[in-house]
Design a protein around this motif. Structure first.
Motif, PDB file in Angstrom:
ATOM      1  N   SER A   1      31.682  -1.794 -35.329  1.00  0.00           N
ATOM      2  CA  SER A   1      31.998  -0.952 -34.172  1.00  0.00           C
ATOM      3  C   SER A   1      32.749   0.296 -34.650  1.00  0.00           C
ATOM      4  CB  SER A   1      32.853  -1.744 -33.169  1.00  0.00           C
ATOM      5  OG  SER A   1      33.168  -0.970 -32.049  1.00  0.00           O
ATOM      6  N   PRO A   2      32.016   1.334 -35.077  1.00  0.00           N
ATOM      7  CA  PRO A   2      32.643   2.519 -35.693  1.00  0.00           C
ATOM      8  C   PRO A   2      33.639   3.240 -34.795  1.00  0.00           C
ATOM      9  CG  PRO A   2      30.259   2.501 -36.049  1.00  0.00           C
ATOM     10  CD  PRO A   2      30.552   1.430 -35.062  1.00  0.00           C
ATOM     11  N   GLU A   3      33.444   3.162 -33.468  1.00  0.00           N
ATOM     12  CA  GLU A   3      34.293   3.912 -32.547  1.00  0.00           C
ATOM     13  C   GLU A   3      35.576   3.168 -32.155  1.00  0.00           C
ATOM     14  OE1 GLU A   3      33.627   7.024 -31.810  1.00  0.00           O
ATOM     15  OE2 GLU A   3      31.859   6.835 -33.091  1.00  0.00           O
ATOM     16  N   THR A   4      35.678   1.902 -32.516  1.00  0.00           N
ATOM     17  CA  THR A   4      36.852   1.129 -32.125  1.00  0.00           C
ATOM     18  C   THR A   4      38.057   1.513 -32.986  1.00  0.00           C
ATOM     19  OG1 THR A   4      35.476  -0.749 -31.462  1.00  0.00           O
ATOM     20  CG2 THR A   4      37.812  -1.195 -31.821  1.00  0.00           C
ATOM     21  N   PRO A   5      39.146   1.975 -32.375  1.00  0.00           N
ATOM     22  CA  PRO A   5      40.335   2.325 -33.169  1.00  0.00           C
ATOM     23  C   PRO A   5      41.018   1.085 -33.727  1.00  0.00           C
ATOM     24  CG  PRO A   5      40.786   2.583 -30.829  1.00  0.00           C
ATOM     25  CD  PRO A   5      39.328   2.274 -30.955  1.00  0.00           C
TER      26      PRO A   5
ATOM     27  N   SER B   1      31.698  -8.653 -32.793  1.00  0.00           N
ATOM     28  CA  SER B   1      30.235  -8.562 -32.758  1.00  0.00           C
ATOM     29  C   SER B   1      29.663  -9.009 -31.417  1.00  0.00           C
ATOM     30  CB  SER B   1      29.636  -9.408 -33.883  1.00  0.00           C
ATOM     31  OG  SER B   1      29.942 -10.779 -33.700  1.00  0.00           O
ATOM     32  N   ILE B   2      30.464  -9.759 -30.639  1.00  0.00           N
ATOM     33  CA  ILE B   2      29.992 -10.271 -29.346  1.00  0.00           C
ATOM     34  C   ILE B   2      30.511  -9.425 -28.179  1.00  0.00           C
ATOM     35  CG2 ILE B   2      30.050 -12.252 -27.765  1.00  0.00           C
ATOM     36  CD1 ILE B   2      30.333 -14.057 -30.219  1.00  0.00           C
ATOM     37  N   HIS B   3      31.782  -9.027 -28.255  1.00  0.00           N
ATOM     38  CA  HIS B   3      32.425  -8.318 -27.146  1.00  0.00           C
ATOM     39  C   HIS B   3      32.810  -6.901 -27.552  1.00  0.00           C
ATOM     40  CE1 HIS B   3      32.754 -12.116 -24.969  1.00  0.00           C
ATOM     41  NE2 HIS B   3      33.292 -12.656 -26.049  1.00  0.00           N
ATOM     42  N   ASN B   4      32.993  -6.046 -26.545  1.00  0.00           N
ATOM     43  CA  ASN B   4      33.500  -4.695 -26.764  1.00  0.00           C
ATOM     44  C   ASN B   4      35.020  -4.685 -26.599  1.00  0.00           C
ATOM     45  OD1 ASN B   4      30.961  -3.467 -27.159  1.00  0.00           O
ATOM     46  ND2 ASN B   4      30.636  -3.354 -24.955  1.00  0.00           N
ATOM     47  N   TYR B   5      35.722  -4.151 -27.592  1.00  0.00           N
ATOM     48  CA  TYR B   5      37.176  -4.060 -27.516  1.00  0.00           C
ATOM     49  C   TYR B   5      37.592  -2.594 -27.600  1.00  0.00           C
ATOM     50  CZ  TYR B   5      37.353  -9.108 -28.155  1.00  0.00           C
ATOM     51  OH  TYR B   5      37.203 -10.462 -27.978  1.00  0.00           O
ATOM     52  N   ASP B   6      38.609  -2.230 -26.819  1.00  0.00           N
ATOM     53  CA  ASP B   6      39.092  -0.849 -26.797  1.00  0.00           C
ATOM     54  C   ASP B   6      40.028  -0.552 -27.960  1.00  0.00           C
ATOM     55  OD1 ASP B   6      37.817  -0.117 -24.315  1.00  0.00           O
ATOM     56  OD2 ASP B   6      39.268  -1.421 -23.324  1.00  0.00           O
TER      57      ASP B   6
ATOM     58  N   VAL C   1      41.477   4.892 -45.029  1.00  0.00           N
ATOM     59  CA  VAL C   1      40.489   5.732 -44.363  1.00  0.00           C
ATOM     60  C   VAL C   1      39.964   5.101 -43.073  1.00  0.00           C
ATOM     61  CG1 VAL C   1      38.571   4.802 -45.736  1.00  0.00           C
ATOM     62  CG2 VAL C   1      38.401   7.090 -44.725  1.00  0.00           C
ATOM     63  N   HIS C   2      39.908   3.758 -42.986  1.00  0.00           N
ATOM     64  CA  HIS C   2      39.375   3.091 -41.797  1.00  0.00           C
ATOM     65  C   HIS C   2      40.470   2.626 -40.839  1.00  0.00           C
ATOM     66  CE1 HIS C   2      35.379   3.227 -43.459  1.00  0.00           C
ATOM     67  NE2 HIS C   2      35.748   2.574 -44.538  1.00  0.00           N
ATOM     68  N   ILE C   3      41.717   2.966 -41.132  1.00  0.00           N
ATOM     69  CA  ILE C   3      42.834   2.624 -40.246  1.00  0.00           C
ATOM     70  C   ILE C   3      43.280   3.909 -39.547  1.00  0.00           C
ATOM     71  CG2 ILE C   3      45.234   1.824 -40.148  1.00  0.00           C
ATOM     72  CD1 ILE C   3      44.568  -0.007 -42.518  1.00  0.00           C
ATOM     73  N   ASP C   4      43.299   3.884 -38.227  1.00  0.00           N
ATOM     74  CA  ASP C   4      43.539   5.107 -37.452  1.00  0.00           C
ATOM     75  C   ASP C   4      45.006   5.534 -37.451  1.00  0.00           C
ATOM     76  OD1 ASP C   4      40.835   5.788 -35.888  1.00  0.00           O
ATOM     77  OD2 ASP C   4      41.029   3.621 -36.055  1.00  0.00           O
ATOM     78  N   ASN C   5      45.918   4.575 -37.515  1.00  0.00           N
ATOM     79  CA  ASN C   5      47.326   4.924 -37.657  1.00  0.00           C
ATOM     80  C   ASN C   5      48.129   3.661 -37.938  1.00  0.00           C
ATOM     81  OD1 ASN C   5      49.594   6.584 -37.829  1.00  0.00           O
ATOM     82  ND2 ASN C   5      49.056   7.724 -35.987  1.00  0.00           N
TER      83      ASN C   5
ATOM     84  N   ILE D   1      43.401  -8.502 -46.620  1.00  0.00           N
ATOM     85  CA  ILE D   1      44.271  -7.333 -46.513  1.00  0.00           C
ATOM     86  C   ILE D   1      43.669  -6.383 -45.471  1.00  0.00           C
ATOM     87  CG2 ILE D   1      45.185  -7.537 -48.845  1.00  0.00           C
ATOM     88  CD1 ILE D   1      43.213  -5.435 -49.747  1.00  0.00           C
ATOM     89  N   PRO D   2      44.491  -5.528 -44.841  1.00  0.00           N
ATOM     90  CA  PRO D   2      44.008  -4.709 -43.715  1.00  0.00           C
ATOM     91  C   PRO D   2      42.907  -3.718 -44.093  1.00  0.00           C
ATOM     92  CG  PRO D   2      46.214  -4.022 -44.405  1.00  0.00           C
ATOM     93  CD  PRO D   2      45.930  -5.313 -45.090  1.00  0.00           C
ATOM     94  N   TYR D   3      42.882  -3.270 -45.356  1.00  0.00           N
ATOM     95  CA  TYR D   3      41.846  -2.317 -45.762  1.00  0.00           C
ATOM     96  C   TYR D   3      40.462  -2.952 -45.641  1.00  0.00           C
ATOM     97  CZ  TYR D   3      46.198  -1.000 -48.109  1.00  0.00           C
ATOM     98  OH  TYR D   3      47.516  -0.732 -48.397  1.00  0.00           O
ATOM     99  N   GLU D   4      40.348  -4.208 -46.076  1.00  0.00           N
ATOM    100  CA  GLU D   4      39.075  -4.923 -45.996  1.00  0.00           C
ATOM    101  C   GLU D   4      38.687  -5.187 -44.546  1.00  0.00           C
ATOM    102  OE1 GLU D   4      39.747  -8.461 -48.195  1.00  0.00           O
ATOM    103  OE2 GLU D   4      39.785  -7.486 -50.157  1.00  0.00           O
ATOM    104  N   LEU D   5      39.663  -5.631 -43.748  1.00  0.00           N
ATOM    105  CA  LEU D   5      39.385  -5.960 -42.354  1.00  0.00           C
ATOM    106  C   LEU D   5      38.966  -4.728 -41.568  1.00  0.00           C
ATOM    107  CD1 LEU D   5      39.350  -7.944 -40.007  1.00  0.00           C
ATOM    108  CD2 LEU D   5      41.803  -7.536 -39.708  1.00  0.00           C
ATOM    109  N   SER D   6      39.704  -3.621 -41.731  1.00  0.00           N
ATOM    110  CA  SER D   6      39.381  -2.411 -40.972  1.00  0.00           C
ATOM    111  C   SER D   6      38.006  -1.868 -41.360  1.00  0.00           C
ATOM    112  CB  SER D   6      40.455  -1.343 -41.200  1.00  0.00           C
ATOM    113  OG  SER D   6      40.564  -1.011 -42.579  1.00  0.00           O
ATOM    114  N   SER D   7      37.671  -1.945 -42.653  1.00  0.00           N
ATOM    115  CA  SER D   7      36.359  -1.492 -43.105  1.00  0.00           C
ATOM    116  C   SER D   7      35.251  -2.323 -42.474  1.00  0.00           C
ATOM    117  CB  SER D   7      36.280  -1.572 -44.629  1.00  0.00           C
ATOM    118  OG  SER D   7      34.995  -1.204 -45.082  1.00  0.00           O
TER     119      SER D   7
END
Length: 267
Positions: A47-51, A18-23, A73-77, A35-41
């Protein structure tokens, strides 16, 4: 070299984002009690564009996540840690190439390698090998340049590698970048129409051969029964897990992707 920030909990991760931009965000299967599903969501809401890439270190988790594809669905790979530190470089290059491919092919006419593979275990091992060979061959070209500007241009003009995990994505990528694709490297058994499909790679090979007769194609499978059919369709074949896999991959890249000596051939 990219800067890396490490945090142990979901709360700290969301605060940082929420403070910094991450690639790129790389998360393990279990971050505290999250669990990763909650975190990725939660990350995508900020930051919708952050992979977001999920890194597993337990083979049992691969089967676990495959049972709940709707939660991914919110995990890119997904990648699997196999002890090779070059995997992190491959994960970064994977994201970079996805982001930059449109611009670099349009403006810089950069070439594209299409890799089709659905096995998390295999592409997590194979991508670092593929990138290592591309970088090594590019470095050999750079050594022949006389000035620093041309050396930088050579490095930036290396082929992009785009990964597809199923038949539909592979066809979509091929049709989008067909004039820039220099080769296809594909598994033979992978999903099509949402289900496991034996011989999907053969169907993909036939489809792409009908669109482009000359493109170099390398098919890979643990089942050697496919070899004769692949060779009859004017493609190369490598057995997965073969002890000579790296050597054969190196020969394929050097022979087919414009590296090495310039060779004149007769008919």
């Amino acid at each position: 070299i990219p800067r890396i920030t490490s945090v142990p909990t979901k709360e700290e991760a969301l605060k940082k984002i929420s403070i910094h931009n991450y690639d790129l965000v790389i998360t393990m299967m279990r971050v505290g009690e999250t669990i990763p599903y909650e975190l990725s969501s939660a990350i995508k809401k900020i930051s919708p564009e952050t992979p977001v890439l999920l890194l597993l270190n337990n083979t049992g988790d691969i089967n676990l996540i495959s049972k709940f594809p709707d939660k991914m669905v919110h995990i890119d790979n997904v990648f699997y840690w196999n002890g090779d530190s070059k995997l992190f470089l491959a994960m970064i290059k994977y994201v970079e190439d996805k982001w930059n491919c449109d611009f670099d092919t349009t403006v810089g006419l950069v070439r594209v390698i299409l890799l089709v593979e659905d096995s998390v275990n295999f592409y997590s091992s194979y991508l670092p090998l593929l990138y290592a060979q591309i970088m090594k061959q590019t470095q050999l070209l750079i050594d022949t340049e006389m000035n620093d500007m041309n050396k930088r241009l050579r490095m930036r003009a290396r082929p992009k590698v785009l990964l597809a995990n199923n038949y539909e994505d592979a066809i979509e990528i091929y049709k989008k970048y067909n004039e820039f694709i220099v080769c296809l490297i594909s598994d033979i058994d992978f999903p099509k129409n949402g289900d496991d499909y034996l011989g999907a790679g053969i169907k993909l090979l036939t489809e792409i051969r009908s669109l482009n007769v000359d493109i170099p194609i390398l098919m890979q499978s643990a089942n050697k029964d496919y070899q004769e059919e692949v060779l009859n369709k004017n493609a190369s074949f490598i057995r997965k897990h073969d002890r000579n896999l790296i050597k054969e991959l190196k020969v394929f890249i050097k022979t087919n992707l414009g590296y090495g000596d310039f060779i004149f051939k007769d008919e």
